[in-house]
Design an enzyme around this catalytic site. Structure first.
Site, short mmCIF file in Angstrom:
data_model
loop_
_atom_site.label_atom_id
_atom_site.label_comp_id
_atom_site.label_asym_id
_atom_site.label_seq_id
_atom_site.Cartn_x
_atom_site.Cartn_y
_atom_site.Cartn_z
N LEU A 42 -30.75 -6.81 21.74
CA LEU A 42 -31.87 -6.39 20.90
C LEU A 42 -33.18 -6.51 21.70
CD1 LEU A 42 -30.85 -8.16 17.56
CD2 LEU A 42 -30.16 -5.91 18.43
N GLY A 44 -35.29 -3.83 22.48
CA GLY A 44 -35.78 -2.53 22.93
C GLY A 44 -36.34 -2.53 24.34
N GLY A 183 -49.83 8.01 38.85
CA GLY A 183 -50.40 7.64 37.55
C GLY A 183 -50.98 6.23 37.58
N ALA A 184 -52.31 6.14 37.42
CA ALA A 184 -52.98 4.83 37.45
C ALA A 184 -53.28 4.33 36.05
CB ALA A 184 -54.25 4.92 38.29
N GLY A 185 -52.26 4.35 35.19
CA GLY A 185 -52.38 3.78 33.85
C GLY A 185 -51.78 2.38 33.86
N GLY A 188 -48.45 2.00 36.11
CA GLY A 188 -48.74 2.20 37.53
C GLY A 188 -49.51 1.03 38.11
N GLU A 206 -53.73 9.44 41.29
CA GLU A 206 -54.14 9.64 39.89
C GLU A 206 -54.80 11.01 39.75
OE1 GLU A 206 -54.03 8.10 36.68
OE2 GLU A 206 -55.11 9.94 36.22
N HIS A 448 -65.69 -25.23 25.93
CA HIS A 448 -66.18 -25.29 27.31
C HIS A 448 -65.32 -26.26 28.10
CE1 HIS A 448 -68.87 -25.28 30.71
NE2 HIS A 448 -68.77 -26.61 30.72
#
Ligand code: NAI
Length: 470
Positions: A42, A44, A183-185, A188, A206, A448
């Protein structure tokens, strides 16, 4: 099998983050749910070959770069060696643990899993073809959650050896000498980073004039400068036009550069990451009359209803960003709607992340989109270099942008390039979710020292009062 064993309230087709989460929520709401999945495990694409294994590889290679490239600065040194098989084994163990965990959840909630390929057979029926033959299931509602697959380029079909989709790029047995990423997504940049860190020469080609084009140009520019320093080579406004066989099993790609000039790239491996397409074939959709749009996605209304009564669809299979968390939210919303509750997805508050180092994360509008939507905006900026935690942890590269409506101060969008941006974005998502203002974000106490303080400072900067930058 008896009728009781094949009759359910709902049948969910596809056990990715959309489908299995929908099934879990349905079971919580007291429904008898069948979950049909063709993979033996399972989870996906996301858990098996996508989000999770890629994050394991990104982390392993971050450990490598921290030791190799920044270790000496901390007095940590010596020879660093990479054992790729061990690195892959770690990734496989992470995946196995997680998909096993999902199976436990599904079993624990009494969901019945059918392993095989499911297809609509009309009148609430689903035919599942598995290794052990066919089984016909029946339910009041059928939920399609079959996800997406990588898109091929017509002249560069995947062969699994040299021309790769992300499925194979997470499982190479040797480090390539030269890799071309098309492809620079998200895919990639993530997988290009993994193999570049491991020692491959990586050229990223790209089509558009900028990388990470889903984000604002200012963000793309900052990210590109940082990734270039790390060693990725970008070829923007460049279109791959063809491929031929080179020497020693290599491939030679031809391309057209920004000025129309001819370019060529030689590679042992080519990763094609030019987007994904919905898996809407082989499901019997046409046969029963489920309508698709021009991109072959299942058409749905605002309640995930398809054109056929009793058939619903969610996730990558329908319109919207192809993101696991979007699919999960849709799975929950649909389950609640089907159970008579008011399930809802706020599409404006869906964060988008690329898990490079630094990461890129955004929620809401970018500056361009906000203006297109008719807003006059005020933008606060804060450089990560001015953050104390960043300085202490070798994470000084990046920027936070906070966009607010100029007249109402409503928070319209936050964009971040920073180590841990994927976690930092969460506070911005929360403020956007309840319709908060930049002032609200600026007055929220951030621990902080944390990188998240940069988000607070950028929100203060909307009103010109950032404390730790001039
Ligand atoms: P993408 O849509 O994110 O990026 C594809 C890139 O390829 C775009 O910049 C596009 O301009 C470019 N392109 C398209 N055709 C081209 C061509 N012929 N030559 C050169 N460049 C070309 O697609 P990607 O990276 O394949 O990811 C697929 C889907 O999976 C996306 O929807 C993405 O959001 C999702 N995804 C999300 C991840 C995340 O959230 N971190 C990780 C991996 C995938």
């Amino acid at each position: 099998m008896t009728q009781a064993e094949t009759s359910f309230d709902w049948i969910v087709l596809g056990a990715g983050p959309g489908g299995y989460v929908c099934a879990l929520r349905g079971a919580q709401l007291g429904k008898r749910v069948a979950l049909v999945e063709k993979r033996p495990t399972l989870g996906g694409t996301c858990l098996n070959v996508g989000c999770i294994p890629s994050k394991a590889l990104l982390h392993s290679t971050e450990v490598l770069t921290a030791a190799r490239d920044h270790g000496s600065h901390h007095g940590i040194g010596g020879t660093i060696e990479v054992q790729l098989d061990q690195l892959m084994q770690h990734k496989d163990e992470v995946v196995a643990k997680l998909v096993g965990g999902v199976r436990q959840l599904v079993d624990g909630r009494g969901i019945t899993v059918f392993t095989g390929e499911g297809a609509l057979a009309g009148d609430g029926e689903v035919l599942v073809r598995g290794e052990e033959g066919e089984v016909r299931l029946r339910a009041d509602a059928v939920i399609l959650a079959t996800g997406s697959r990588s898109v091929e380029l017509p002249f560069l079909p995947f062969d699994g050896e040299t021309i790769l989709s992300s499925d194979e790029a997470i499982a190479l047995e040797a480090i390539p000498e030269k890799m071309v990423v098309i492809g620079a997504g998200a895919i990639g940049l993530e997988m290009g980073s993994v193999w570049q860190r491991l020692g491959a020469e990586v050229d990223v080609v790209e089509f558009l004039p900028r990388i990470a084009a889903g984000f604002d140009p200012e963000i793309s520019k900052v990210a590109e400068r940082i990734f270039k320093k790390q060693g990725l080579r970008f070829h923007k406004s460049t279109k791959v036009t063809g491929a031929s066989h080179g020497k020693e099993g290599r491939v030679v790609l031809t391309a057209e550069g920004p000025k129309g000039e001819d370019l060529s790239f030689e590679a042992d491996k080519v990763l094609v990451s030019v987007g994904r397409a919905p898996v809407s074939d082989g499901l019997g959709l046409e046969e029963v009359g489920v309508e698709l749009d021009e991109k072959k996605r299942v058409k749905t209304d605002g309640h995930f209803r398809t054109s056929v009564a009793g058939v619903y669809a969610i996730g990558d299979l329908i319109a919207g960003p192809m993101l696991a968390h979007k699919a999960e939210e849709e799975g929950v919303a649909l389950a609640e709607q089907l159970a008579g509750q008011a399930g809802h997805v706020n599409y404006f508050a869906i964060p988008n992340v690329i898990y490079t180092d630094p990461e890129i994360a955004a929620v809401g509008y970018g500056a361009e989109a906000a203006k297109e939507a008719g807003h006059e905006i005020r933008t606060g900026r804060f450089p990560i270099a001015a953050n104390g935690r960043a300085l202490a942890t070798d994470a000084t590269e990046g920027l936070v942008l906070v966009h607010a409506d100029a007249s109402t101060d409503r928070l319209l969008g936050v964009e971040i390039v920073s180590r841990n941006a994927s976690e930092m974005i969460a506070s911005a998502v929360a403020h956007i979710e309840y319709g908060g203002s930049a002032e609200d974000l600026a007055r929220t106490v951030h621990a902080h020292p944390t990188l998240s303080e940069a988000v607070k400072e950028a929100a203060l900067a909307v009103d010109g009062r950032a404390l730790h930058s001039l």
